[in-house]
Design a protein around this motif. Structure first.
Motif, short mmCIF file in Angstrom:
data_model
loop_
_atom_site.label_atom_id
_atom_site.label_comp_id
_atom_site.label_asym_id
_atom_site.label_seq_id
_atom_site.Cartn_x
_atom_site.Cartn_y
_atom_site.Cartn_z
N VAL A 256 -2.18 4.96 8.69
CA VAL A 256 -2.07 6.34 9.19
C VAL A 256 -3.34 6.82 9.88
O VAL A 256 -3.33 7.88 10.51
CB VAL A 256 -1.69 7.31 8.06
CG1 VAL A 256 -0.28 6.99 7.54
CG2 VAL A 256 -2.69 7.26 6.92
N SER A 257 -4.42 6.05 9.78
CA SER A 257 -5.65 6.42 10.48
C SER A 257 -6.51 5.17 10.64
O SER A 257 -6.71 4.42 9.68
CB SER A 257 -6.43 7.49 9.72
OG SER A 257 -7.61 7.84 10.39
N VAL A 264 -9.60 1.15 7.49
CA VAL A 264 -8.47 1.94 7.96
C VAL A 264 -7.81 2.57 6.73
O VAL A 264 -7.97 2.10 5.60
CB VAL A 264 -7.43 1.09 8.74
CG1 VAL A 264 -8.04 0.55 10.01
CG2 VAL A 264 -6.87 -0.03 7.87
N THR A 265 -7.08 3.64 6.98
CA THR A 265 -6.43 4.38 5.89
C THR A 265 -4.92 4.14 5.94
O THR A 265 -4.31 4.16 7.01
CB THR A 265 -6.74 5.88 6.02
OG1 THR A 265 -8.14 6.07 5.91
CG2 THR A 265 -6.03 6.68 4.94
N GLY A 289 -9.76 -11.34 4.14
CA GLY A 289 -10.93 -10.90 3.38
C GLY A 289 -11.02 -9.41 3.18
O GLY A 289 -11.87 -8.93 2.44
N SER A 290 -10.15 -8.64 3.84
CA SER A 290 -10.14 -7.19 3.64
C SER A 290 -9.78 -6.87 2.19
O SER A 290 -9.06 -7.62 1.53
CB SER A 290 -9.14 -6.52 4.57
OG SER A 290 -9.44 -6.79 5.92
N ARG A 291 -10.27 -5.72 1.73
CA ARG A 291 -10.02 -5.32 0.35
C ARG A 291 -9.38 -3.94 0.31
O ARG A 291 -9.69 -3.08 1.12
CB ARG A 291 -11.33 -5.28 -0.45
CG ARG A 291 -12.10 -6.58 -0.47
CD ARG A 291 -13.35 -6.44 -1.31
NE ARG A 291 -14.24 -7.59 -1.20
CZ ARG A 291 -15.39 -7.71 -1.83
NH1 ARG A 291 -15.83 -6.71 -2.60
NH2 ARG A 291 -16.14 -8.80 -1.68
N PHE A 292 -8.52 -3.75 -0.67
CA PHE A 292 -7.91 -2.44 -0.86
C PHE A 292 -8.80 -1.58 -1.75
O PHE A 292 -9.40 -2.06 -2.70
CB PHE A 292 -6.53 -2.59 -1.52
CG PHE A 292 -5.94 -1.27 -1.95
CD1 PHE A 292 -5.27 -0.48 -1.04
CD2 PHE A 292 -6.08 -0.82 -3.26
CE1 PHE A 292 -4.73 0.75 -1.41
CE2 PHE A 292 -5.55 0.40 -3.64
CZ PHE A 292 -4.87 1.19 -2.71
N ASP A 297 -4.85 10.65 -3.94
CA ASP A 297 -3.47 10.62 -4.41
C ASP A 297 -2.53 9.93 -3.44
O ASP A 297 -1.70 9.11 -3.83
CB ASP A 297 -2.97 12.05 -4.65
CG ASP A 297 -3.67 12.72 -5.83
OD1 ASP A 297 -4.37 12.02 -6.57
OD2 ASP A 297 -3.50 13.94 -5.99
N GLU A 298 -2.63 10.29 -2.18
CA GLU A 298 -1.66 9.82 -1.19
C GLU A 298 -2.16 8.65 -0.35
O GLU A 298 -1.37 8.07 0.40
CB GLU A 298 -1.28 10.96 -0.23
CG GLU A 298 -0.98 12.29 -0.91
CD GLU A 298 0.27 12.25 -1.76
OE1 GLU A 298 1.02 11.26 -1.66
OE2 GLU A 298 0.50 13.21 -2.52
N HIS A 299 -3.44 8.34 -0.42
CA HIS A 299 -4.02 7.41 0.55
C HIS A 299 -4.83 6.30 -0.12
O HIS A 299 -5.43 6.48 -1.18
CB HIS A 299 -4.93 8.16 1.54
CG HIS A 299 -4.20 9.18 2.34
ND1 HIS A 299 -4.26 10.52 2.07
CD2 HIS A 299 -3.35 9.04 3.39
CE1 HIS A 299 -3.50 11.18 2.92
NE2 HIS A 299 -2.94 10.30 3.74
#
Length: 381
Positions: A256-257, A264-265, A289-292, A297-299
């Motif tokens: 979303v962004s 990124v979001t 290799g990206s990490r969460f 609450d929503e993102h």
């Protein structure tokens, strides 16, 4: 099954965040656990608290499961309403719950429940089989080993049907080094069963175990019934603990962004993914290799691999520092609106945040299964 990346490329979900279950992986997991139990001569009673989905429970019974475990009385109501006819309430029943269970039993449902005190035995109505819950070391509920024989006699003295024993230790499930502790527990449980048998109180059922300990549970030869649940869908936590079942549960999220180099979001935060347990694992849709990480609450965010240390040291201040650094290159981030696929860190509380599972076939077709045991408050309907 084809590679996961090829499978995901065919999927389109109606909205995000959405929990998607790869049917082929689910079926493989269900068949594997049922086959392992059958080979060991042990019954499988999957835990319904994991997916809270009666469609899944009924499918497990089609493949040979004997019923379902329920962690709450509300789950028992929902599963009974869906046609599941053999329920074990595997956690202590609150006083208000016993009349509800008696009503279910009066409707022809086979209901069993655990007890760990004489006060609970006194509250239990006729028609419900009682199992004495044994504390295997988690200290959440369950009687001490030395108190179990007296509780069994108390069940028998008041005329209740004694169904056997339950012994579950959740702290061992996700522990890769569980072997010695599990062996010690099984030796102690075996001795208890033998002592009861010698005293004329042979337990008809010894139930317990879980996904993490299942191979050890089956090999020990003490349990007559296994309560594994998470094996069906799997999560990051059990993968880290050595469980080898297929990744069936996926979370679809939308970007979303995409304003920053560092991250990124996405539209999946604390209301879409459980925060207890390891972080979600990125399966597809972002650079390797990206990490969460959670952003509220929503993102959630997908963090640039090279930004992790800076974010850890500087927090959000690192975002603008990295943005201004010409040597810090923007990765090939997904564009706004792109789908990202994650594997949840902990399956049970994640599923509990959603109303439905989307069961996906290999051609991308979707079928909606309600998470119908998620919350049951009939007095509010």
């Amino acid at each position: 099954m084809e590679p996961l990346s090829d499978f995901l490329a065919k999927l389109s979900v109606p909205r995000t965040p959405a929990l998607v279950v790869r049917r082929a992986a689910l079926e493989a997991n269900l068949a594997a656990m049922q086959a392992a139990c059958d080979a060991a001569g042990v019954k499988l009673r999957p835990h319904g608290k994991m997916a809270k989905c009666s469609r899944l429970s009924l499918r497990q019974q089609e493949l040979g499961a004997v019923g379902v475990c329920c962690q709450t009385v509300g789950e028992a109501e929902a599963y009974a309403a869906a046609g599941v006819s053999d329920l074990l309430i595997s956690a202590p029943v609150p006083p208000w719950g016993w009349p509800v269970l008696a009503q279910l039993a009066g409707q022809g449902v086979r209901v069993s429940a655990v007890v760990d005190s004489e006060a609970q035995i006194a509250l239990a109505p006729p028609g419900i089989s009682l199992l004495v819950d044994v504390d295997g070391g988690q200290h959440r509920s369950g009687a001490r080993f030395e108190d179990v024989p007296a509780l069994v006699r108390a069940v028998l003295d008041v005329g209740h049907h004694w169904g056997g024993l339950q012994c579950y230790v959740g702290t061992l499930q996700a522990d890769p080094g569980r072997g010695p502790a599990h062996a010690a527990l099984m030796a102690r449980l075996r001795a208890l069963v033998e002592a009861l048998r010698a005293d004329g109180m042979d337990p008809a059922s010894v139930t317990g175990g879980g996904t993490g300990t299942a191979p050890l549970d089956l090999a020990a030869g003490v349990f007559t019934e296994i309560q594994a649940g998470s094996y069906a869908l799997m999560d990051v936590a059990y993968g880290k603990a050595g469980a080898t079942y297929e990744t069936a549960l996926l979370l679809a999220a939308s970007v979303v962004s995409a304003q920053w180099k560092s991250h990124v979001t996405i539209d999946s935060g604390l209301k879409a993914l459980s925060a207890d347990g390891p972080p979600a694992r990125i399966l597809a849709g972002a650079p390797e290799g990206s990490r969460f990480f959670f952003q509220g609450d929503e993102h959630g965010g997908l963090l640039h691999p090279a930004a992790a240390e800076a974010m850890k040291a500087q927090g959000l201040a690192a975002v603008e520092v990295l943005e201004a650094d010409p040597a810090f290159a923007r990765p090939d981030w997904p564009a706004d609106g792109s789908l990202v696929w994650l594997q949840p860190g902990h399956v049970d509380p994640t599923v509990n945040l959603h109303d439905a599972l989307w069961i996906a076939d290999e051609d991308g077709a979707l079928e909606r299964w309600a998470v119908d045991a998620r919350r049951t408050t009939p007095w509010l309907d």
